[in-house]
Design a protein around this motif. Structure first.
Motif, PDB file in Angstrom:
ATOM      1  N   UNK A  55      14.966   7.976  -3.322  1.00 25.06           N
ATOM      2  CA  UNK A  55      15.271   6.818  -3.152  1.00 25.06           C
ATOM      3  C   UNK A  55      15.745   6.488  -1.772  1.00 25.06           C
ATOM      4  N   UNK A  56      16.308   7.098  -1.099  1.00 25.25           N
ATOM      5  CA  UNK A  56      16.747   6.833   0.306  1.00 25.25           C
ATOM      6  C   UNK A  56      15.375   6.612   1.170  1.00 25.25           C
ATOM      7  N   UNK A  57      14.466   7.538   0.839  1.00 28.52           N
ATOM      8  CA  UNK A  57      13.101   7.174   1.741  1.00 28.52           C
ATOM      9  C   UNK A  57      12.412   5.839   1.238  1.00 28.52           C
ATOM     10  N   UNK A  58      12.399   5.526  -0.208  1.00 24.52           N
ATOM     11  CA  UNK A  58      11.682   4.533  -0.663  1.00 24.52           C
ATOM     12  C   UNK A  58      12.379   3.198   0.000  1.00 24.52           C
ATOM     13  N   UNK A  59      13.761   3.130  -0.106  1.00 20.05           N
ATOM     14  CA  UNK A  59      14.616   2.082   0.308  1.00 20.05           C
ATOM     15  C   UNK A  59      14.282   1.955   1.955  1.00 20.05           C
ATOM     16  N   UNK A  60      14.087   2.854   2.744  1.00 21.05           N
ATOM     17  CA  UNK A  60      13.960   2.869   3.996  1.00 21.05           C
ATOM     18  C   UNK A  60      12.501   2.120   4.363  1.00 21.05           C
ATOM     19  N   UNK A  65       0.774  -1.081   0.030  1.00 21.62           N
ATOM     20  CA  UNK A  65      -0.039  -0.099  -0.108  1.00 21.62           C
ATOM     21  C   UNK A  65       0.833   1.144   0.075  1.00 21.62           C
ATOM     22  N   UNK A  66       1.996   1.291   0.690  1.00 19.21           N
ATOM     23  CA  UNK A  66       2.835   2.468   0.958  1.00 19.21           C
ATOM     24  C   UNK A  66       3.486   2.767  -0.435  1.00 19.21           C
ATOM     25  N   UNK A  78      -2.958   1.814   6.809  1.00 16.24           N
ATOM     26  CA  UNK A  78      -4.207   0.968   7.722  1.00 16.24           C
ATOM     27  C   UNK A  78      -5.518   1.760   7.219  1.00 16.24           C
ATOM     28  N   UNK A  79      -5.456   3.259   7.178  1.00 16.47           N
ATOM     29  CA  UNK A  79      -6.719   3.859   6.894  1.00 16.47           C
ATOM     30  C   UNK A  79      -7.175   3.574   5.420  1.00 16.47           C
ATOM     31  N   UNK A 138       6.896   3.549   6.900  1.00 14.03           N
ATOM     32  CA  UNK A 138       7.052   4.685   7.196  1.00 14.03           C
ATOM     33  C   UNK A 138       5.622   5.517   7.723  1.00 14.03           C
ATOM     34  N   UNK A 139       4.607   4.812   7.197  1.00 18.60           N
ATOM     35  CA  UNK A 139       3.303   5.326   7.408  1.00 18.60           C
ATOM     36  C   UNK A 139       2.406   4.522   7.667  1.00 18.60           C
TER      37      UNK A 139
END
Length: 266
Positions: free
Chosen positions: A111-116, A101-102, A128-129, A122-123
């Motif tokens: 790219x860094x946020x995607x890999x993390x 979903x994320x 869930x919502x 991250x959310x």
């Protein structure tokens, strides 16, 4: 216009003509269904609009831009503004639902946020919502290979809800769901489009669902747009002509009066 097609055609490498001379304009905020027999060109049309394939003839504008006059980087940014719902969502079997979903926001993340996000969601609350709107919140941490076909389709839809695109293109998004759940899911998509004022275009085999949830209906047959009508004005004769001579034909039915039913999980 959100979508503007002028003289659009598509011919495959083997010479097969998939679409011919399509003229179509769809304004921001419209909800439009595409109906027609199998092999009519519905999926080909959606692939062109999703910029997954370049037309052989004519001109397409998507969200105010001609995708094929953009640089590759600019075209990728355009695709991040489009939410594409597949009939069979391409979800890795061992991927967790929350990660799937994320992934709706990967086109906007670095790219860094995607890999993390692959290592640690991250959310979780946001995922869930989105799942809760589709009666699927309890599947948040399950793996995709533990889900049924209908559940996988809803995960794909939840990903687009989380993405919050400017345009939603859906290719048979409820084909693996029972009629009640399919109606509920299309209602969620319609509500999302109306709430955010975005365009929703969906191909559907179930004519009754198209008439119940979409104010405008496009009829496609043999690669051509044969009618473009308000749902309330569509006639039995037009539907019969659209599906004429299709083997194993099921009669197209008008939607029954709305009623409340328990939504079984699929």
């Amino acid at each position: 216009m959100t979508l503007n097609l002028s003289g659009v055609g598509l011919t495959h490498a083997n010479g097969q003509v998939a679409l011919s001379d399509i003229e179509l304009q769809i304004a921001p905020g419209e909800r439009v269904a595409i109906i027609g027999p199998s092999g009519a060109g519905k999926t080909s049309l959606l692939r062109l609009l999703a910029t997954a394939q370049q037309p052989s003839a004519g001109r397409i504008e998507v969200l105010g831009a001609d995708p094929w006059r953009l640089s590759a980087a600019a075209r990728q940014r355009l695709r991040a503004r489009i939410g594409l719902i597949h009939q069979a969502p391409p979800l890795p079997p061992r991927q967790r639902v929350v990660t799937a979903v994320l992934a709706g926001k990967l086109g906007r993340w670095s790219l860094g946020r995607s890999l993390l996000n692959l290592l640690h969601p991250l959310d979780t609350a946001g995922a869930a919502a989105a799942l809760a709107r589709l009666d699927l919140a309890e599947k948040l941490f399950e793996h995709c290979d533990q889900l049924s076909g209908g559940q996988l389709q809803r995960v794909g839809i939840a990903r687009v809800l989380y993405q919050e695109p400017e345009l939603i293109l859906a290719d048979e998004p409820v084909s693996a769901m029972d009629p009640v759940l399919a109606g509920h899911t299309l209602g969620v998509l319609s509500e999302e489009a109306g709430r955010r004022g975005i365009t929703l275009l969906a191909s559907l085999h179930a004519v009754d669902l198209a008439l119940a949830h979409f104010p405008r209906i496009l009829g496609v047959r043999a690669g051509r747009l044969v009618f473009d009508r308000p749902a309330a004005a569509l006639t039995r004769a037009e539907l019969d002509a659209l599906y004429a001579n299709e083997q194993l034909q099921q009669p197209a039915t008008l939607p029954a009066a709305p009623h409340v039913l328990h939504i079984p999980r699929c």
